[in-house]
Design an enzyme around this catalytic site. Sequence first.
Site, mmCIF file in Angstrom:
data_model
loop_
_atom_site.group_PDB
_atom_site.id
_atom_site.type_symbol
_atom_site.label_atom_id
_atom_site.label_comp_id
_atom_site.label_asym_id
_atom_site.label_seq_id
_atom_site.Cartn_x
_atom_site.Cartn_y
_atom_site.Cartn_z
ATOM 1 N N CYS A 150 0.806 -1.227 0.000
ATOM 2 C CA CYS A 150 0.000 0.000 0.000
ATOM 3 C C CYS A 150 0.841 1.281 0.000
ATOM 4 O O CYS A 150 0.413 2.312 -0.520
ATOM 5 C CB CYS A 150 -0.942 -0.008 1.207
ATOM 6 S SG CYS A 150 -0.155 -0.510 2.741
ATOM 7 N N HIS A 243 -2.340 6.790 3.555
ATOM 8 C CA HIS A 243 -0.915 6.895 3.893
ATOM 9 C C HIS A 243 -0.357 8.208 3.334
ATOM 10 O O HIS A 243 -0.565 8.549 2.162
ATOM 11 C CB HIS A 243 -0.128 5.739 3.267
ATOM 12 C CG HIS A 243 -0.409 4.393 3.896
ATOM 13 N ND1 HIS A 243 -1.139 4.229 5.047
ATOM 14 C CD2 HIS A 243 -0.002 3.149 3.511
ATOM 15 C CE1 HIS A 243 -1.193 2.935 5.359
ATOM 16 N NE2 HIS A 243 -0.522 2.261 4.440
HETATM 17 N N1 LIG Z 1 -4.683 -3.220 5.073
HETATM 18 C C1 LIG Z 1 -4.046 -2.632 4.070
HETATM 19 O O1 LIG Z 1 -4.035 -1.403 3.936
HETATM 20 C C2 LIG Z 1 -3.298 -3.478 3.055
HETATM 21 C C3 LIG Z 1 -2.776 -2.812 1.945
HETATM 22 C C4 LIG Z 1 -2.093 -3.548 0.976
HETATM 23 C C5 LIG Z 1 -1.942 -4.908 1.119
HETATM 24 N N2 LIG Z 1 -2.443 -5.543 2.214
HETATM 25 C C6 LIG Z 1 -2.285 -6.987 2.284
HETATM 26 O O2 LIG Z 1 -3.563 -7.557 2.033
HETATM 27 C C7 LIG Z 1 -3.696 -8.762 2.809
HETATM 28 C C8 LIG Z 1 -4.915 -8.626 3.710
HETATM 29 O O3 LIG Z 1 -4.705 -7.537 4.594
HETATM 30 P P1 LIG Z 1 -5.800 -7.060 5.639
HETATM 31 O O4 LIG Z 1 -5.283 -5.808 6.191
HETATM 32 O O5 LIG Z 1 -7.148 -7.083 5.032
HETATM 33 O O6 LIG Z 1 -5.714 -8.242 6.744
HETATM 34 P P2 LIG Z 1 -6.766 -8.673 7.845
HETATM 35 O O7 LIG Z 1 -7.668 -7.517 8.158
HETATM 36 O O8 LIG Z 1 -5.996 -9.291 8.921
HETATM 37 O O9 LIG Z 1 -7.655 -9.806 7.108
HETATM 38 C C9 LIG Z 1 -7.129 -11.080 6.821
HETATM 39 C C10 LIG Z 1 -8.164 -11.936 6.124
HETATM 40 O O10 LIG Z 1 -7.587 -13.223 5.852
HETATM 41 C C11 LIG Z 1 -8.323 -14.254 6.534
HETATM 42 N N3 LIG Z 1 -7.399 -15.253 7.084
HETATM 43 C C12 LIG Z 1 -6.502 -15.076 8.095
HETATM 44 N N4 LIG Z 1 -5.819 -16.238 8.339
HETATM 45 C C13 LIG Z 1 -6.306 -17.139 7.457
HETATM 46 C C14 LIG Z 1 -6.042 -18.519 7.209
HETATM 47 N N5 LIG Z 1 -5.103 -19.179 7.908
HETATM 48 N N6 LIG Z 1 -6.736 -19.155 6.235
HETATM 49 C C15 LIG Z 1 -7.668 -18.494 5.516
HETATM 50 N N7 LIG Z 1 -7.990 -17.189 5.704
HETATM 51 C C16 LIG Z 1 -7.316 -16.525 6.656
HETATM 52 C C17 LIG Z 1 -9.088 -13.548 7.638
HETATM 53 O O11 LIG Z 1 -10.234 -14.314 7.942
HETATM 54 P P3 LIG Z 1 -10.852 -14.404 9.425
HETATM 55 O O12 LIG Z 1 -11.673 -13.182 9.646
HETATM 56 O O13 LIG Z 1 -11.692 -15.634 9.341
HETATM 57 O O14 LIG Z 1 -9.714 -14.515 10.388
HETATM 58 C C18 LIG Z 1 -9.408 -12.211 6.954
HETATM 59 O O15 LIG Z 1 -10.514 -12.387 6.093
HETATM 60 C C19 LIG Z 1 -2.375 -8.948 3.577
HETATM 61 O O16 LIG Z 1 -1.518 -9.772 2.847
HETATM 62 C C20 LIG Z 1 -1.846 -7.525 3.633
HETATM 63 O O17 LIG Z 1 -0.452 -7.474 3.792
HETATM 64 C C21 LIG Z 1 -3.131 -4.864 3.182
#
Ligand SMILES: NC(=O)c1ccc[n+]([C@@H]2O[C@H](COP(=O)([O-])OP(=O)(O)OC[C@H]3O[C@@H](n4cnc5c(N)ncnc54)[C@H](OP(=O)(O)O)[C@@H]3O)[C@@H](O)[C@H]2O)c1
Length: 353
Positions: A150, A243
Amino acid sequence: MKKIDVSILGCTGTVGQRLIEMLHNHPWFNIVSIAASERSASKAYKDAAINWYLPIDIPEDLRDMTVVNTDPGEAEAPLVFSALPSDTAKEVEGRFAEAGCAVTSNASAYRMEKDVPLIIPEINAEHLELIEVQRENREWKGYIVTDPNCTTIGLAMVLKPLHDRFKLDTVYVSTMQAISGAGLPGVQGLMITDNVIPYIKGEEQKVIGETRKILGKLESKQVNFADFKIACSCNRVSVVDGHTESVFIKTKEPVDIEEAKKVLRNFKGEPQKLNLPSAPKEPIIVREEENRPQPRLDRMAGTVPGMSASVGRIRPGFDEHTLLLTLISHNTIRGAAGAVVLNAELLYAKNFL
Ligand SMILES: NC(=O)c1ccc[n+]([C@@H]2O[C@H](COP(=O)([O-])OP(=O)(O)OC[C@H]3O[C@@H](n4cnc5c(N)ncnc54)[C@H](OP(=O)(O)O)[C@@H]3O)[C@@H](O)[C@H]2O)c1
């Protein structure tokens, strides 16, 4: 036109929620499957997404959709959007690609692999040629295309026109990153309120490596990284979304500030040429006010809210080869969900789906 069936992996997280928002009612894509961890599987979406954080309601027709496991047998669709944590994504996304799905991923797991395109459609749509290399190397029926971190996305978009015009020598960036970038449940309120945390694990290396890959040239079926120097300091601040990045740039050719503003304003790429549904008319918005951009005021700027980077405070450094600027981009829209949606639209428009 018949819509393409899509699946969302990681549908309950901060990025997954944005994907629900952006793909619900998308003109080309139709959500047929939503998946998350075992904690959420078998629940109705409204009961699984208990930490819903967007200021809109969960779309009516998805509230009762059952969340499934992140398994190709359960969540397969021709096009898969992944918002999984990186360690999970490595194994899961590979299985979906092997099963024949086109996977467009937010996770860092595959970004830096040599045969995986790391795409910002305005900058390096031609890197999609790596899909052919990837399929040959891995014997996958499908493939994985990734979006950048991001923090990298806004930065790379702003650096691209400046690099083309003035040739970058050195970039130094200091970031002020929103809390939503840490996912759910995220940073504890007690740690971030009234505070700045000067460390985000792995973030600085991602910005450095990914920026040089995205601005690199595809030659003989591989990406030769851009050769400018880049260093980065990442900080978490008490902002919900968006950001902010303070950037110092040293160029090989002399910089004229008005010319720099002009190349930033005029920057456009494949999404604008192809008129993709999520393409903002102006990928970069240049602000002239001395106190802009600001995350609260500018993160939703542009014709497609949240998909443009805003840049301001563009000013000379200490000689004719240096300039400074401040930029803002929305981390969960342009920096995540919107980025993979735009990548998918590019894949569709270029006949990769
Ligand atoms: N947040 C940002 O601004 C951003 C920006 C760019 C990239 N990213 C990337 O995008 C991805 C998601 O980020 P996020 O911020 O949305 O994370 P998050 O809020 O922690 O969400 C993670 C998601 O993955 C699921 N999950 C977690 N462990 C799992 C497992 N073992 N098997 C299957 N599903 C699983 C969770 O489901 P449950 O609810 O069931 O636990 C939830 O739906 C990451 O790789 C992150 O680095 C994030």
